[in-house]
Design an enzyme around this catalytic site. Structure first.
Site, PDB file in Angstrom:
ATOM      1  N   CYS A  78       0.903  -1.340   0.061  1.00  0.00           N
ATOM      2  CA  CYS A  78       0.030  -0.053  -0.014  1.00  0.00           C
ATOM      3  C   CYS A  78       0.879   1.342  -0.018  1.00  0.00           C
ATOM      4  O   CYS A  78       2.137   1.219   0.512  1.00  0.00           O
ATOM      5  CB  CYS A  78      -0.786  -0.028   1.166  1.00  0.00           C
ATOM      6  SG  CYS A  78      -2.121  -1.281   1.346  1.00  0.00           S
ATOM      7  N   ASP A  79       0.428   2.102  -0.852  1.00  0.00           N
ATOM      8  CA  ASP A  79       1.076   3.546  -0.479  1.00  0.00           C
ATOM      9  C   ASP A  79      -0.005   4.528  -0.583  1.00  0.00           C
ATOM     10  O   ASP A  79      -0.964   4.529  -1.441  1.00  0.00           O
ATOM     11  CB  ASP A  79       1.990   3.724  -1.675  1.00  0.00           C
ATOM     12  CG  ASP A  79       3.152   5.026  -1.123  1.00  0.00           C
ATOM     13  OD1 ASP A  79       4.020   4.593  -0.373  1.00  0.00           O
ATOM     14  OD2 ASP A  79       2.919   5.996  -1.583  1.00  0.00           O
ATOM     15  N   GLN A  80       0.233   5.901  -0.058  1.00  0.00           N
ATOM     16  CA  GLN A  80      -0.715   7.030   0.026  1.00  0.00           C
ATOM     17  C   GLN A  80       0.022   8.193  -0.173  1.00  0.00           C
ATOM     18  O   GLN A  80       0.900   8.318   0.393  1.00  0.00           O
ATOM     19  CB  GLN A  80      -1.507   7.105   1.365  1.00  0.00           C
ATOM     20  CG  GLN A  80      -2.780   7.998   1.117  1.00  0.00           C
ATOM     21  CD  GLN A  80      -3.232   8.249   2.525  1.00  0.00           C
ATOM     22  OE1 GLN A  80      -2.849   8.371   3.462  1.00  0.00           O
ATOM     23  NE2 GLN A  80      -4.653   7.675   2.585  1.00  0.00           N
TER      24      GLN A  80
END
Length: 202
Positions: A78-80
């Site tokens: 995941c990355d934001q």
């Protein structure tokens, strides 16, 4: 969730907030940090002119791939990234920097590019990008100082220097999009994909 090896779920992150979202939803998983040098990768992607959304997607994929190469099962990366008018903002490490970020967001709408990629046996098999839009209200300087006093080092834990599940909710006057994606975990699309592949009960 099935306990068979092909349904083993691994979160390629040490993030407490992402883990808490999965745990609260009743998912069984392991946490293994990816060890990816995110700053170096972001710098390279920006040098290539990658959009903020593409940066988030490729960072998520890289994290999942790195763990998936040496671990069986479904590995989630995941990355934001905070996208303000096409510019990606990074986490900060000082109060002065946090104040600058929050002032830059004041009175404006930004997008949280929240990417998730699933890898199996060292190859990506599913990906999703959520793009919630958040409008920061035109808060006063006095509010800003009081807010930073109240949250302390928590300001350094997220790219926008806010935690919307806590006091950070006071920064906004409009939010459009999925709440879980704002927390960095596009949970509903993930669970639907897990149901589709037989890892969760339909």
């Amino acid at each position: 969730m099935s306990n068979s090896p092909e349904h083993r779920l691994i979160l390629a992150s040490k993030s407490k907030s992402r883990a808490s979202v999965l745990r609260a939803a009743g998912l069984t998983f392991e946490q293994i940090g990816s060890g990816v040098d995110e700053d170096a990768l972001k710098e390279a992607l920006r040098a290539e002119g990658a959009t903020v959304a593409k940066q988030a997607d490729l960072l998520a994929e890289t994290k999942a791939l790195k763990v998936s190469i040496s671990h069986n099962g479904v590995v989630l990366g995941c990355d934001q990234m905070l996208d303000l008018d096409g510019q990606g903002l990074d986490k900060v490490s000082t109060r002065a920097e946090a104040a600058d970020v929050l002032r830059s967001l004041r009175g404006k709408t930004h997008i949280l590019q929240s990417a998730i990629v699933a890898c199996v046996e060292g190859a990506p098999v599913w990906r999703h990008l959520s793009q919630p839009r958040l409008r920061v209200r035109n808060f006063s300087d006095a509010f800003l100082e009081g807010y930073l006093d109240a949250i302390g080092d928590a300001a350094f834990e997220s790219v926008g220097c806010y935690q919307i599940e806590g006091l950070g909710a006071q920064l906004f006057d409009r939010i459009e999009g999925d709440y879980f994606s704002i927390l960095g975990m596009p949970l509903l699309p993930l669970m639907q994909w897990l149901r589709d592949r037989g890892s969760l009960a339909p």
